[in-house]
Enzyme design. Structure first.
Site, PDB file in Angstrom:
ATOM      1  CB  THR A   1      24.133   0.784 -14.001  1.00 33.60           C
ATOM      2  OG1 THR A   1      25.286   0.301 -13.321  1.00 33.60           O
ATOM      3  CG2 THR A   1      23.493   1.884 -13.175  1.00 33.60           C
TER       4      THR A   1
ATOM      5  CE1 TYR B   1      31.823   6.268  -9.155  1.00 34.58           C
ATOM      6  CE2 TYR B   1      33.029   8.179  -9.973  1.00 34.58           C
ATOM      7  CZ  TYR B   1      32.799   6.813  -9.967  1.00 34.58           C
ATOM      8  OH  TYR B   1      33.566   6.004 -10.753  1.00 34.58           O
TER       9      TYR B   1
ATOM     10  NE  ARG C   1      29.207  19.347 -16.501  1.00 39.80           N
ATOM     11  CZ  ARG C   1      28.934  18.118 -16.945  1.00 39.80           C
ATOM     12  NH1 ARG C   1      27.699  17.796 -17.299  1.00 39.80           N
ATOM     13  NH2 ARG C   1      29.875  17.218 -17.050  1.00 39.80           N
TER      14      ARG C   1
HETATM   15  N1  UDP Z   1      30.123  17.380 -21.358  1.00 41.86           N
HETATM   16  C1  UDP Z   1      29.485  18.139 -22.311  1.00 41.86           C
HETATM   17  N2  UDP Z   1      28.143  17.981 -22.490  1.00 41.86           N
HETATM   18  C2  UDP Z   1      27.406  17.077 -21.773  1.00 41.86           C
HETATM   19  C3  UDP Z   1      28.075  16.289 -20.804  1.00 41.86           C
HETATM   20  C4  UDP Z   1      29.428  16.468 -20.622  1.00 41.86           C
HETATM   21  O1  UDP Z   1      30.098  18.991 -22.985  1.00 41.86           O
HETATM   22  O2  UDP Z   1      26.178  17.007 -21.987  1.00 41.86           O
HETATM   23  C5  UDP Z   1      31.581  17.559 -21.155  1.00 41.86           C
HETATM   24  C6  UDP Z   1      31.968  17.920 -19.722  1.00 41.86           C
HETATM   25  O3  UDP Z   1      32.029  19.328 -19.551  1.00 41.86           O
HETATM   26  C7  UDP Z   1      33.349  17.316 -19.588  1.00 41.86           C
HETATM   27  C8  UDP Z   1      33.347  16.144 -20.568  1.00 41.86           C
HETATM   28  O4  UDP Z   1      32.225  16.332 -21.412  1.00 41.86           O
HETATM   29  O5  UDP Z   1      34.340  18.225 -19.999  1.00 41.86           O
HETATM   30  C9  UDP Z   1      33.252  14.794 -19.890  1.00 41.86           C
HETATM   31  O6  UDP Z   1      32.148  14.803 -19.032  1.00 41.86           O
HETATM   32  P1  UDP Z   1      31.722  13.503 -18.267  1.00 41.86           P
HETATM   33  O7  UDP Z   1      30.557  13.862 -17.406  1.00 41.86           O
HETATM   34  O8  UDP Z   1      31.597  12.394 -19.234  1.00 41.86           O
HETATM   35  O9  UDP Z   1      33.023  13.175 -17.393  1.00 41.86           O
HETATM   36  P2  UDP Z   1      33.809  14.023 -16.278  1.00 41.86           P
HETATM   37  O10 UDP Z   1      33.363  15.461 -16.355  1.00 41.86           O
HETATM   38  O11 UDP Z   1      33.443  13.380 -14.990  1.00 41.86           O
HETATM   39  O12 UDP Z   1      35.243  13.905 -16.619  1.00 41.86           O
END
Ligand code: UDP
Length: 328
Positions: free
Chosen positions: A35, A142, A262
């Protein structure tokens, strides 16, 4: 001083290389470019030794450890969905890879070893801001494999008196965050959408918050850890704040559209950084407004990045809902 940065062609790794060069380190980068991209090191390519290799198997890369004082182990496979689909690959890279790098470092007798761990080990925390002592509750492979790597590192510190530290990064963002491949961290998704004049795909009501930590602050925390006299310690690395997704949309400017919440993801991430502030005298410097402005300034980097739409996201995350959701 000579340093090895595994994963140095990646997002965080390449910023660490910049910080180390500025501090007059001699830098060797080990990366398999899965990556990471050579492009991330283009501006320093004449100043470093860049070596392509697979750390999950023993190989000629071990010779690169000769004369090395510091090892920064950042190489890993990231992202949630591919880890659910291919747990073996994640185990190979994040666990076996860490074991091999640890052994090479121990045999060389390095001065310091810093492991890049993930705040995803806390799963859905009960306490905010979350301290290092919070329960470990990985929600997907992960998170589990990064935690297993951390356990290896701390065990080596305990048994072999190996001078290692582990830093748990919270939602790192900034220039050079990954642009290709699978659906991943929110800033890459939103910046590509901004460039394409498409709405931001906001998960749920957008009130969830994240401890977005700017990548140069993270690189400086890693350097501070390496230079300290602390060993056998785990530190959170966060921004000292938590910001809602709606606020990020406001800062980026433009329309948004909602997509389903999610399973298995916390409503908030927020690091308790009192330990690293006190022990390493490190403090985050970049507030979210400044960090987002920096991203917008560099937005062309995401020109080639995939533009995610709600339909494409639904397909790309189907295994996420299938395995982590309530309906099994
Ligand atoms: N998120 C969002 N739209 C997207 C992807 C992520 O609103 O298309 C939000 C997600 O719900 C989370 C935040 O952005 O609250 C960070 O998500 P990411 O996947 O970057 O990191 P993680 O959830 O693992 O902290």
């Amino acid at each position: 001083m000579k340093a090895i940065v595994t994963g140095g062609a990646g997002f965080i790794g390449s910023h660490l290389v910049d910080v180390l060069l500025k501090d007059d380190f001699e830098v060797v980068v080990l990366d398999n470019f899965s990556t990471g991209r050579p492009f991330n090191l283009e501006h320093v390519k004449n100043r470093i030794d860049l070596f392509e290799c697979d750390l999950s198997v023993q190989g000629d890369w071990i010779a690169k450890f000769k004369g090395v004082d510091y090892v920064f182990h950042l190489a890993a496979l990231a992202d949630i969905v591919p880890s659910i689909q291919n747990p073996e690959g994640y185990f190979q890279s994040n666990v076996n890879g860490t074991l091999n790098v640890l052994q090479a470092s121990r045999h060389q007798g390095v001065k310091r070893f810093v492991y890049a761990a993930s705040s995803s080990c806390y799963g859905i925390p009960e306490v905010y801001p979350t301290p290092e002592t919070a329960p470990i509750l990985p929600q997907y492979p992960y998170a589990l494999t990064k935690r297993m790597g951390e356990e290896l590192v701390m065990h080596w510190a305990q048994v072999y008196k190996f001078p290692a530290l582990s830093l748990r990064f919270f939602n790192v963002y900034g220039p050079r965050s990954r642009t290709s491949g699978t659906y991943g961290a929110v800033f890459g998704v939103f910046l590509a959408q901004k460039l394409a004049n498409k709405p931001y795909t906001v998960v749920g009501d957008g009130n969830q918050t994240r401890d977005f930590t700017f990548v140069t602050d993270v690189a400086e925390a890693v350097l501070a850890a390496a230079k300290s006299d602390k060993v056998s310690e785990i530190y959170n690395v966060g921004s000292g704040a938590t910001v809602s997704i709606n606020r990020i949309v406001e800062l980026l400017g433009g329309e948004s559209i909602r997509i389903p919440k999610r399973p298995g993801e916390p409503d908030s991430t927020y690091a308790d950084i009192s330990k690293i502030r006190k022990d390493l005298n490190w403090n985050p410097k970049v507030p979210i407004e400044k960090g987002v402005a920096e991203l917008i300034k560099n937005i062309d980097y995401w020109k080639e990045a995939p533009v995610w739409t709600p339909d494409k996201i639904e397909k790309a995350t189907s295994d996420w809902f299938k395995y982590l959701g309530d309906e099994k």
